[in-house]
Write a protein that holds these residues in place. Structure first.
Motif, mmCIF file in Angstrom:
data_model
loop_
_atom_site.group_PDB
_atom_site.id
_atom_site.type_symbol
_atom_site.label_atom_id
_atom_site.label_comp_id
_atom_site.label_asym_id
_atom_site.label_seq_id
_atom_site.Cartn_x
_atom_site.Cartn_y
_atom_site.Cartn_z
ATOM 1 N N GLU A 87 75.190 81.971 48.725
ATOM 2 C CA GLU A 87 74.836 81.084 49.823
ATOM 3 C C GLU A 87 76.092 80.839 50.658
ATOM 4 O O GLU A 87 77.193 80.728 50.132
ATOM 5 N N ARG A 88 75.895 80.704 51.962
ATOM 6 C CA ARG A 88 77.029 80.494 52.868
ATOM 7 C C ARG A 88 76.882 79.154 53.588
ATOM 8 O O ARG A 88 75.811 78.806 54.055
ATOM 9 N N TYR A 101 79.181 69.720 49.933
ATOM 10 C CA TYR A 101 78.894 69.245 48.594
ATOM 11 C C TYR A 101 79.051 67.729 48.586
ATOM 12 O O TYR A 101 80.135 67.210 48.880
ATOM 13 N N VAL A 134 81.719 73.453 52.149
ATOM 14 C CA VAL A 134 81.520 74.623 51.301
ATOM 15 C C VAL A 134 81.420 75.867 52.170
ATOM 16 O O VAL A 134 80.659 75.899 53.140
ATOM 17 N N THR A 165 78.916 79.911 48.048
ATOM 18 C CA THR A 165 78.438 79.506 46.730
ATOM 19 C C THR A 165 77.833 80.717 46.043
ATOM 20 O O THR A 165 77.016 81.423 46.637
ATOM 21 N N LYS A 188 75.458 81.401 43.027
ATOM 22 C CA LYS A 188 74.537 80.754 42.095
ATOM 23 C C LYS A 188 74.421 81.616 40.841
ATOM 24 O O LYS A 188 73.898 82.740 40.907
ATOM 25 N N SER A 238 77.085 77.233 39.102
ATOM 26 C CA SER A 238 77.522 77.908 40.329
ATOM 27 C C SER A 238 79.040 77.919 40.412
ATOM 28 O O SER A 238 79.733 77.177 39.708
ATOM 29 N N LYS A 267 81.793 77.632 43.593
ATOM 30 C CA LYS A 267 81.868 77.318 45.019
ATOM 31 C C LYS A 267 83.302 77.491 45.526
ATOM 32 O O LYS A 267 84.258 77.116 44.852
ATOM 33 N N LEU A 286 85.387 75.994 48.441
ATOM 34 C CA LEU A 286 85.226 74.867 49.347
ATOM 35 C C LEU A 286 86.565 74.312 49.809
ATOM 36 O O LEU A 286 87.631 74.661 49.296
ATOM 37 N N GLU A 291 75.826 71.468 36.922
ATOM 38 C CA GLU A 291 75.160 70.272 37.421
ATOM 39 C C GLU A 291 74.503 69.458 36.306
ATOM 40 O O GLU A 291 74.077 68.323 36.529
ATOM 41 N N TYR A 320 82.266 69.129 37.891
ATOM 42 C CA TYR A 320 83.408 70.009 38.105
ATOM 43 C C TYR A 320 83.955 70.396 36.725
ATOM 44 O O TYR A 320 84.745 69.669 36.137
ATOM 45 N N GLN A 375 88.496 73.807 38.036
ATOM 46 C CA GLN A 375 88.812 74.037 39.440
ATOM 47 C C GLN A 375 90.142 74.762 39.580
ATOM 48 O O GLN A 375 91.095 74.519 38.848
#
Length: 332
Positions: free
Chosen positions: A42-43, A47, A53, A56, A58, A64, A66, A68, A87, A93, A96
């Motif tokens: 996904e573009r 968030y 973002v 992403t 998935k 996912s 991301k 960002l 999620e 998170y 990272q």
């Protein structure tokens, strides 16, 4: 080629373009390596209405990765992250990667140190990968801190740095290390079935990596700008080989805005091999925005060398048919 710290040359308003491009290239690496499909990508978006973002991936319904940007504030410069999300977790998170912890020591090598992990799973991953501890007494580390301060990144960040991902390594090695780290994180956090996640080395592609490395080196050398217009928007800046017969050496490369790249490839604009000024085809005579480019001198490289290969430029100049064609728009 001089061994310069090119990050020091980046203008403050342009350095974020380098990191934005870097994030795109790293996300592309794991997309290719693990065979993620277009349906999984996904573009754009935000968030929690805070972080911008850009991409992403998935993995499954609640998992996912991301790429960002942390919201910019007057006190903190723009920061880019690649973050692994679950999620289902109260704190989604799970890991990272701060791209500001990655710097380039010269035009072709990188240093990437990692913050001390706090989650038990991440501590285990660092052990599995046998990441070396940071030696704060070395010239590498001191130069690393200096480069980050030059970019106005928060000095306190250095207190959290604990492990080395890569140190004075080429782009190819950095990508391999990043892919291995990604694989370990996805498996340890249960985002994928350990027996199903396989690195597809045949998809990594040497030429694609060479092109990405070429682009990143040119971004540093030309301050992330189109060499004709000074445009810095990452999405419209392209790395161009002057001669298609030439390789990915810097003497064969410039950055151009996407529309100018197409005109250059079509031999409708050309660079004088002697003066480094722009000539414009008579076919563009009615287009003021292009006609006005005639006679502009291309932007010089950050190393003040600007040693584009004159033979490559001459090849393109001749292909455009500028010599002896009085109707071309050139400077006097």
């Amino acid at each position: 080629m001089k061994n310069l710290n090119l990050m020091k040359g980046l203008k403050m308003e342009n350095y974020h373009a380098f990191y934005k491009n870097l994030g795109y290239e790293l996300m592309n690496e794991i997309t290719q390596a693990f065979g993620f499909t277009d349906q999984q990508i996904e573009r754009g978006g935000y968030y929690e209405n805070r972080e911008k973002v850009y991409l992403t991936i998935k993995i499954e319904e609640n998992y996912s990765i991301k790429f960002l940007e942390w919201r910019d504030t007057p006190e903190v410069p723009r920061r880019f992250y690649i973050i692994f999300f679950n999620e289902n977790e109260p704190r989604p998170y799970v890991f990272q990667l701060d791209l500001s912890l990655l710097v380039t020591n010269d035009v072709s090598s990188f240093l990437w140190y990692l913050n001390r992990p706090t989650k038990a799973e991440n501590i285990e991953v660092f052990k599995w990968l046998h990441l070396s501890p940071v030696d704060r007494e070395t010239a590498n580390y001191k130069n690393y801190c200096e480069l980050r301060q030059q970019l106005n990144f928060v000095h306190q960040d250095e207190k959290l740095i604990s492990k080395v991902l890569v140190e004075n390594k080429k782009w190819d090695c950095l990508c391999d290390s990043f892919i291995e780290l990604t694989k370990a994180m996805l498996e340890k956090h249960g985002m994928v079935n350990k027996n199903e996640l396989v690195i597809n080395h045949s998809q990594v592609g040497k030429e694609r990596r060479d092109q990405a490395d070429f682009r990143l080196r040119l971004l540093r050398l030309y301050d992330c700008q189109c060499v004709i217009t000074g445009e810095t928007t990452p999405e419209v800046i392209e790395a161009v080989r002057i001669s298609k017969a030439g390789g990915f050496e810097l003497e064969n490369g410039i950055l151009l805005r996407s529309d100018l790249r197409r005109l250059f490839d079509a031999n409708l604009i050309a660079i004088n091999p002697d003066t480094k000024k722009i000539a414009v085809s008579p076919q563009l005579r009615s287009r003021t925005e292009y006609k006005d480019l005639k006679g502009k001198h291309i932007i010089e490289r950050q190393d003040n060398d600007n040693e584009l290969d004159s033979d490559y430029l001459q090849e393109r100049w001749d292909a455009a048919g500028v010599t002896g064609a009085e109707n071309w728009l050139t400077s006097s």
